[in-house]
Design a protein around this motif. Structure first.
Motif, mmCIF file in Angstrom:
data_model
loop_
_atom_site.group_PDB
_atom_site.id
_atom_site.type_symbol
_atom_site.label_atom_id
_atom_site.label_comp_id
_atom_site.label_asym_id
_atom_site.label_seq_id
_atom_site.Cartn_x
_atom_site.Cartn_y
_atom_site.Cartn_z
ATOM 1 N N LEU A 307 0.872 -1.241 -0.046
ATOM 2 C CA LEU A 307 0.095 0.003 0.102
ATOM 3 C C LEU A 307 0.958 1.123 -0.064
ATOM 4 O O LEU A 307 0.596 2.235 -0.505
ATOM 5 C CB LEU A 307 -1.072 0.116 1.037
ATOM 6 N N LEU A 308 2.132 1.179 0.536
ATOM 7 C CA LEU A 308 2.948 2.368 0.485
ATOM 8 C C LEU A 308 3.301 2.499 -1.025
ATOM 9 O O LEU A 308 3.296 3.797 -1.227
ATOM 10 C CB LEU A 308 4.236 1.946 1.550
ATOM 11 N N ALA A 309 3.652 1.631 -1.573
ATOM 12 C CA ALA A 309 4.174 1.656 -2.760
ATOM 13 C C ALA A 309 3.156 2.088 -3.714
ATOM 14 O O ALA A 309 3.133 3.023 -4.739
ATOM 15 C CB ALA A 309 4.357 0.206 -3.372
ATOM 16 N N GLU A 310 1.707 1.734 -3.598
ATOM 17 C CA GLU A 310 0.836 2.493 -4.396
ATOM 18 C C GLU A 310 0.541 4.024 -4.067
ATOM 19 O O GLU A 310 0.135 4.564 -4.951
ATOM 20 C CB GLU A 310 -0.489 1.580 -4.063
ATOM 21 N N SER A 311 0.663 4.167 -2.786
ATOM 22 C CA SER A 311 0.669 5.503 -2.509
ATOM 23 C C SER A 311 1.503 6.491 -2.936
ATOM 24 O O SER A 311 1.598 7.725 -3.339
ATOM 25 C CB SER A 311 1.000 5.711 -0.922
ATOM 26 N N VAL A 312 2.778 6.050 -3.299
ATOM 27 C CA VAL A 312 4.120 6.649 -3.915
ATOM 28 C C VAL A 312 3.385 6.799 -5.415
ATOM 29 O O VAL A 312 3.709 8.002 -5.961
ATOM 30 C CB VAL A 312 5.281 5.900 -3.752
ATOM 31 N N ARG A 313 3.114 5.829 -5.887
ATOM 32 C CA ARG A 313 2.558 5.942 -7.403
ATOM 33 C C ARG A 313 1.417 6.932 -7.481
ATOM 34 O O ARG A 313 1.503 7.859 -8.426
ATOM 35 C CB ARG A 313 2.163 4.638 -8.067
ATOM 36 N N GLN A 314 0.447 6.878 -6.819
ATOM 37 C CA GLN A 314 -0.601 7.666 -6.876
ATOM 38 C C GLN A 314 0.111 9.385 -6.494
ATOM 39 O O GLN A 314 -0.642 10.377 -7.076
ATOM 40 C CB GLN A 314 -1.676 7.556 -5.947
ATOM 41 N N ARG A 316 2.977 10.453 -7.183
ATOM 42 C CA ARG A 316 3.563 11.166 -8.242
ATOM 43 C C ARG A 316 2.507 11.417 -9.589
ATOM 44 O O ARG A 316 2.619 12.559 -10.089
ATOM 45 C CB ARG A 316 4.564 10.110 -8.959
ATOM 46 N N ARG A 317 1.591 10.620 -9.796
ATOM 47 C CA ARG A 317 0.548 11.042 -10.762
ATOM 48 C C ARG A 317 -0.226 12.080 -10.499
ATOM 49 O O ARG A 317 -0.590 13.130 -11.439
ATOM 50 C CB ARG A 317 -0.630 9.787 -10.905
ATOM 51 N N ASP A 318 -0.732 12.556 -9.106
ATOM 52 C CA ASP A 318 -1.620 13.499 -8.873
ATOM 53 C C ASP A 318 -0.636 14.991 -9.021
ATOM 54 O O ASP A 318 -1.027 16.000 -9.268
ATOM 55 C CB ASP A 318 -1.988 13.392 -7.504
ATOM 56 N N LEU A 319 0.689 14.838 -8.253
ATOM 57 C CA LEU A 319 1.455 15.990 -8.485
ATOM 58 C C LEU A 319 1.785 16.455 -9.868
ATOM 59 O O LEU A 319 1.908 17.523 -10.092
ATOM 60 C CB LEU A 319 2.636 15.755 -7.507
ATOM 61 N N GLY A 320 1.930 15.245 -10.684
ATOM 62 C CA GLY A 320 2.171 15.541 -12.087
ATOM 63 C C GLY A 320 1.173 16.438 -12.835
ATOM 64 O O GLY A 320 1.413 16.823 -13.785
ATOM 65 N N VAL A 321 0.032 16.083 -12.479
ATOM 66 C CA VAL A 321 -1.164 17.166 -13.176
ATOM 67 C C VAL A 321 -1.636 18.080 -12.345
ATOM 68 O O VAL A 321 -2.743 18.605 -12.660
ATOM 69 C CB VAL A 321 -2.275 15.969 -13.495
ATOM 70 N N GLY A 322 -0.826 18.385 -11.298
ATOM 71 C CA GLY A 322 -1.548 19.640 -10.313
ATOM 72 C C GLY A 322 -2.643 19.089 -9.633
ATOM 73 O O GLY A 322 -3.441 20.279 -9.317
ATOM 74 N N ALA A 323 -3.071 18.045 -9.223
ATOM 75 C CA ALA A 323 -4.264 17.580 -8.435
ATOM 76 C C ALA A 323 -3.959 17.339 -7.033
ATOM 77 O O ALA A 323 -2.867 17.019 -6.871
ATOM 78 C CB ALA A 323 -4.819 16.300 -9.280
ATOM 79 N N GLN A 324 -4.953 17.619 -6.334
ATOM 80 C CA GLN A 324 -4.852 17.180 -4.949
ATOM 81 C C GLN A 324 -4.605 15.651 -4.930
ATOM 82 O O GLN A 324 -5.646 14.781 -5.415
ATOM 83 C CB GLN A 324 -6.084 17.574 -4.211
ATOM 84 N N ALA A 328 -3.640 9.097 -2.943
ATOM 85 C CA ALA A 328 -2.118 8.862 -2.409
ATOM 86 C C ALA A 328 -2.578 8.715 -0.758
ATOM 87 O O ALA A 328 -1.954 8.100 -0.048
ATOM 88 C CB ALA A 328 -1.252 10.078 -2.463
ATOM 89 N N ARG A 329 -3.214 9.823 0.058
ATOM 90 C CA ARG A 329 -3.352 9.888 1.181
ATOM 91 C C ARG A 329 -4.204 8.843 1.707
ATOM 92 O O ARG A 329 -3.847 8.129 2.700
ATOM 93 C CB ARG A 329 -4.284 11.342 1.422
ATOM 94 N N GLU A 330 -5.301 8.151 0.710
ATOM 95 C CA GLU A 330 -5.949 7.305 1.155
ATOM 96 C C GLU A 330 -5.220 5.698 1.421
ATOM 97 O O GLU A 330 -5.301 5.109 2.326
ATOM 98 C CB GLU A 330 -7.177 6.817 0.362
ATOM 99 N N GLN A 331 -4.294 5.684 0.449
ATOM 100 C CA GLN A 331 -3.360 4.474 0.423
ATOM 101 C C GLN A 331 -2.314 4.636 1.570
ATOM 102 O O GLN A 331 -1.948 3.541 2.200
ATOM 103 C CB GLN A 331 -2.569 4.223 -0.764
ATOM 104 N N ALA A 369 1.503 14.999 0.523
ATOM 105 C CA ALA A 369 0.343 15.176 -0.101
ATOM 106 C C ALA A 369 -0.382 15.965 0.364
ATOM 107 O O ALA A 369 -1.569 16.410 0.267
ATOM 108 C CB ALA A 369 -0.367 13.786 0.134
ATOM 109 N N GLY A 370 0.091 17.073 1.369
ATOM 110 C CA GLY A 370 -0.489 18.130 1.905
ATOM 111 C C GLY A 370 -1.155 18.384 3.023
ATOM 112 O O GLY A 370 -1.796 19.068 3.563
ATOM 113 N N ILE A 371 -0.836 17.058 3.826
ATOM 114 C CA ILE A 371 -1.508 17.004 5.089
ATOM 115 C C ILE A 371 -0.617 17.682 6.295
ATOM 116 O O ILE A 371 0.623 17.586 6.062
ATOM 117 C CB ILE A 371 -1.587 15.404 5.696
ATOM 118 N N GLU A 372 -1.188 18.350 7.196
ATOM 119 C CA GLU A 372 -0.414 19.195 8.010
ATOM 120 C C GLU A 372 0.108 18.253 9.133
ATOM 121 O O GLU A 372 -0.068 17.319 9.271
ATOM 122 C CB GLU A 372 -1.445 20.112 8.830
ATOM 123 N N ARG A 373 1.501 18.827 9.493
ATOM 124 C CA ARG A 373 2.242 18.299 10.547
ATOM 125 C C ARG A 373 1.429 17.450 11.712
ATOM 126 O O ARG A 373 1.676 16.143 12.163
ATOM 127 C CB ARG A 373 3.329 18.968 10.935
#
Length: 379
Positions: A307-314, A316-324, A328-331, A369-373
């Motif tokens: 699931l960590l691996a899938e989070s990393v993939r998601q 990259r995909r979301d940051l690459g298109v400027g999406a939230q 990635a957070r869910e994974q 992914a933008g979650i606060e500390r």
């Protein structure tokens, strides 16, 4: 009869192998054609930039400066465009200066000593020495030396063109800079995404490999994943450079101002991506130890790593298109949940470290992914 059957069986086997070979060749051809078409699409803007910069440089040098042979203006413009991808503005300006230095030194020595093999060697040597003295880096040194070679090869047909050729280089270089920064800038988010793909792609692949190693209790497979993970840091260095260049493009080019928010998000994520890579290395290292020590491996432990691996993939995909990066957070949160279940089911000492690193890496990915500390630290 036996020999006939053997011959027939061998022929069938040959036909089967031939069919498999042809199928593999066709598949590779399709993949290669697709990859080449993707490369053409990605570099189409770069080709347009080079063409526009070369034409603009020729017109500026011939009509504005009055140089009857403005050969070095388009050469300098094309070199500026080609070397600018993913580079910061300062590096691009250094390259322009490197070309001018090579031309200046080369022209001076051609006038003094003439042209020939030994003069060529001397001109290249002195161009490199002068560029180093002026503080140029490896790419600037290479550009200056290559330009010096052109000086010897392209001796002007008309006299008194030495100084105009230096002006040519500067005009061409800044024409290229004008094109890449203002008239036809690349999409900075796409440049950054292409730089991030090797690092995040490799990280996801090795986490997947580690998950499979845990499932199959294969310590050697996990060790191989750890060894391959070492190259990720080199890719991250390229990502940092691309991020800086992308931010400058998004700042200077009005056509790319709408990308500033997405670039800012990527820049803020870079620090936590670095942390995730480091913590993933610790995770894989302890996974190797857990397997070598034959500790208990609950099925939910490899699930958490996958699931960590899938989070990393998601991510990259979301940051690459400027999406939230919601997915990635869910994974990442699911990875934490599976890690908690694995700990409850029972793990050894190294296994407990793997669980802790899953939680820590998930926290890094959530921050990326933008979650606060404060929210990420509650895991």
């Amino acid at each position: 009869m036996r020999s006939v059957r053997e011959i027939l069986a061998r022929r069938r086997l040959d036909r089967q192998l031939t069919a498999e070979l042809l199928g593999e060749v066709r598949q590779r051809s399709r993949t290669t054609a697709r990859d080449r078409w993707d490369a053409v699409r990605y570099n189409a803007v770069l080709a347009l930039q080079a063409g526009l910069a070369a034409g603009l440089a020729w017109v500026a040098s011939a009509d504005l400066v009055g140089n009857p042979e403005p050969v070095f203006a388009p050469i300098s413009a094309i070199g500026t465009v080609a070397s600018s991808v993913g580079q910061r503005l300062r590096r691009t300006v250094e390259l322009i200066i490197g070309v001018a230095v090579g031309i200046g030194v080369g022209d001076f020595l051609v006038v003094v000593a003439g042209s020939g093999p030994w003069q060529l060697g001397l001109i290249v040597t002195l161009s490199i020495v002068v560029t180093i003295f002026l503080g140029g880096g490896p790419s600037v040194i290479t550009q200056a030396a290559a330009t010096a070679v052109l000086i010897v090869a392209l001796t002007p047909k008309e006299s008194n063109l030495e100084f105009p050729r230096v002006i040519d280089a500067l005009v061409g270089g800044f024409a290229g800079l004008l094109v890449i920064a203002l008239l036809l800038p690349l999409n900075p988010l796409r440049v950054v995404d292409r730089a991030a793909r090797p690092a995040l792609g490799r990280l996801a692949e090795e986490l997947d490999e580690t998950a499979e190693a845990l499932r199959t209790r294969d310590a050697a497979r996990a060790q191989a994943a750890l060894d391959r993970l070492k190259v990720v840091q080199d890719h991250l260095d390229g990502l940092e450079e691309a991020l800086e260049g992308g931010r400058e493009t998004a700042t200077l080019a009005p056509a790319r101002w709408h990308r500033r928010a997405a670039l800012t998000q990527y820049v803020e994520s870079a620090e936590y991506i670095n942390h995730a890579v480091h913590n993933s290395g610790t995770l894989i290292r302890r996974a190797v130890t857990a397997l070598e020590d034959e500790e208990p491996i609950p099925p939910t432990m490899p699930d958490a790593v996958a699931l960590l691996a899938e989070s990393v993939r998601q991510l990259r995909r979301d940051l690459g298109v400027g999406a939230q990066p919601e997915t990635a957070r869910e994974q990442a949160l699911r990875a934490v949940s599976e890690a908690g279940r694995a700990y409850t089911e029972g793990v050894g000492f190294s296994g407990s470290v793997v669980i802790a690193q899953v939680r820590t890496t998930s926290s890094d990915l959530l921050r990326a992914a933008g979650i606060e500390r404060t929210e990420a630290n509650r895991l």
